[in-house]
Design a protein around this motif. Structure first.
Motif, short mmCIF file in Angstrom:
data_model
loop_
_atom_site.label_atom_id
_atom_site.label_comp_id
_atom_site.label_asym_id
_atom_site.label_seq_id
_atom_site.Cartn_x
_atom_site.Cartn_y
_atom_site.Cartn_z
N ALA A 118 -6.24 -3.76 5.25
CA ALA A 118 -6.47 -2.34 5.00
C ALA A 118 -6.29 -1.99 3.52
O ALA A 118 -5.29 -2.34 2.90
CB ALA A 118 -5.51 -1.52 5.85
N ASN A 119 -7.30 -1.32 2.98
CA ASN A 119 -7.28 -0.75 1.62
C ASN A 119 -7.35 -1.78 0.50
O ASN A 119 -7.29 -1.40 -0.67
CB ASN A 119 -6.02 0.12 1.41
CG ASN A 119 -5.92 1.24 2.43
OD1 ASN A 119 -6.87 1.97 2.64
ND2 ASN A 119 -4.77 1.35 3.08
N LEU A 133 -5.55 -1.52 -4.76
CA LEU A 133 -4.70 -2.52 -4.11
C LEU A 133 -5.43 -3.85 -3.98
O LEU A 133 -6.57 -3.90 -3.53
CB LEU A 133 -4.27 -2.02 -2.73
CG LEU A 133 -3.39 -2.94 -1.88
CD1 LEU A 133 -2.05 -3.18 -2.56
CD2 LEU A 133 -3.19 -2.34 -0.49
N ARG A 189 -8.94 -4.10 -2.15
CA ARG A 189 -10.22 -4.11 -2.87
C ARG A 189 -10.71 -5.51 -3.24
O ARG A 189 -11.90 -5.72 -3.45
CB ARG A 189 -10.11 -3.28 -4.15
CG ARG A 189 -9.82 -1.81 -3.94
CD ARG A 189 -9.98 -1.06 -5.23
NE ARG A 189 -9.69 0.37 -5.07
CZ ARG A 189 -9.92 1.28 -6.01
NH1 ARG A 189 -10.42 0.90 -7.18
NH2 ARG A 189 -9.62 2.55 -5.80
N ALA A 192 0.83 -1.21 0.00
CA ALA A 192 0.00 0.00 0.00
C ALA A 192 0.86 1.25 0.00
O ALA A 192 0.56 2.23 -0.70
CB ALA A 192 -0.94 0.00 1.20
N GLY A 207 -1.70 4.96 -3.58
CA GLY A 207 -3.07 5.26 -3.95
C GLY A 207 -3.64 4.42 -5.07
O GLY A 207 -4.83 4.55 -5.41
#
Length: 222
Positions: free
Chosen positions: A122-123, A100, A125, A92, A97
């Protein structure tokens, strides 16, 4: 561009090696874990990373601690899950940005899905599995897939129809049970290593290229 070596810090467990590989203008990033029997630099992992780079996807390959130490016995799930989380966090940071994703080959994909089921990464998709090990060879079962019901993000299964570690009817049953969150990209005649018999008239590199095209398209579509 050659992969960039790096070190990933796992809280309370030390460091493991990683390889960051990215095209000039990446469209997505995948944290990519290795299988149980071969590490991040194995030719199969290199082929996946190289192929995805050519398709616009950056990858962070990484070692599990047992492989880093030259061992053969895979780490406990707790250690493997902590490694996945640390690698995803590093990916990440480097992805800056980008969309991910996380996943891996065989054992690495299963450890990633378990980690996601316990606590969302975390983050991330979606999860991408290269030859998910649904059960041990010769012991058909869906027990290893029970935790997938707790995975709330999309999943892509890239699987050979002749995979001894994923009996096709059980795999399809597993996919159908995910209520639309999972997609199966079936590779006709391929085994757990994505090898196809010579009688098919297809070569392993073209089989892998088609699978990687599906994976890259899934990660970069929208």
């Amino acid at each position: 561009m050659e992969p960039t070596p790096l070190q990933i810090e796992i809280p309370e467990l030390g460091q493991v090696s990683g390889l960051w590989q990215s095209p000039p203008d990446p469209l997505a990033c995948l944290a990519l874990a290795h299988g149980a029997g071969a590490g991040m630099a194995h030719r199969s992992m290199t082929a996946i990373a190289d192929g995805l780079k050519d398709l616009g996807v950056a990858t962070l390959r990484y070692q599990f601690p047992y492989m880093e130490k030259g061992g053969r016995r895979p780490d406990s799930p707790a250690v493997a899950h902590a490694t996945v989380r640390a690698a995803v966090a590093e990916a990440a940071r480097r992805a800056n940005g980008l969309p991910l994703f996380a996943g891996g080959r065989s054992f690495g994909g299963r450890m990633t899905s378990q980690a996601q089921a316990i606590e969302p990464l975390a983050n991330v998709r979606g999860l991408v599995f290269f030859a998910y090990p649904l059960h041990p060879a010769g012991k058909p079962s869906v027990t290893r897939a029970e935790h997938l019901s707790a995975v709330a993000i999309p999943m892509l299964f890239l699987q050979g129809s002749n995979d001894a570690l994923a009996q096709l009817d059980l795999l399809e049953q597993t996919i159908e049970g995910q209520e639309g969150r999972a997609i199966l990209h079936l590779i006709a005649d391929a085994d757990h290593a994505f090898h196809v018999p010579a009688r098919t008239g297809r070569k392993d590199p073209e089989v892998l290229a088609a699978a990687l095209g599906a994976a890259a398209g899934w990660m970069t579509d929208g």
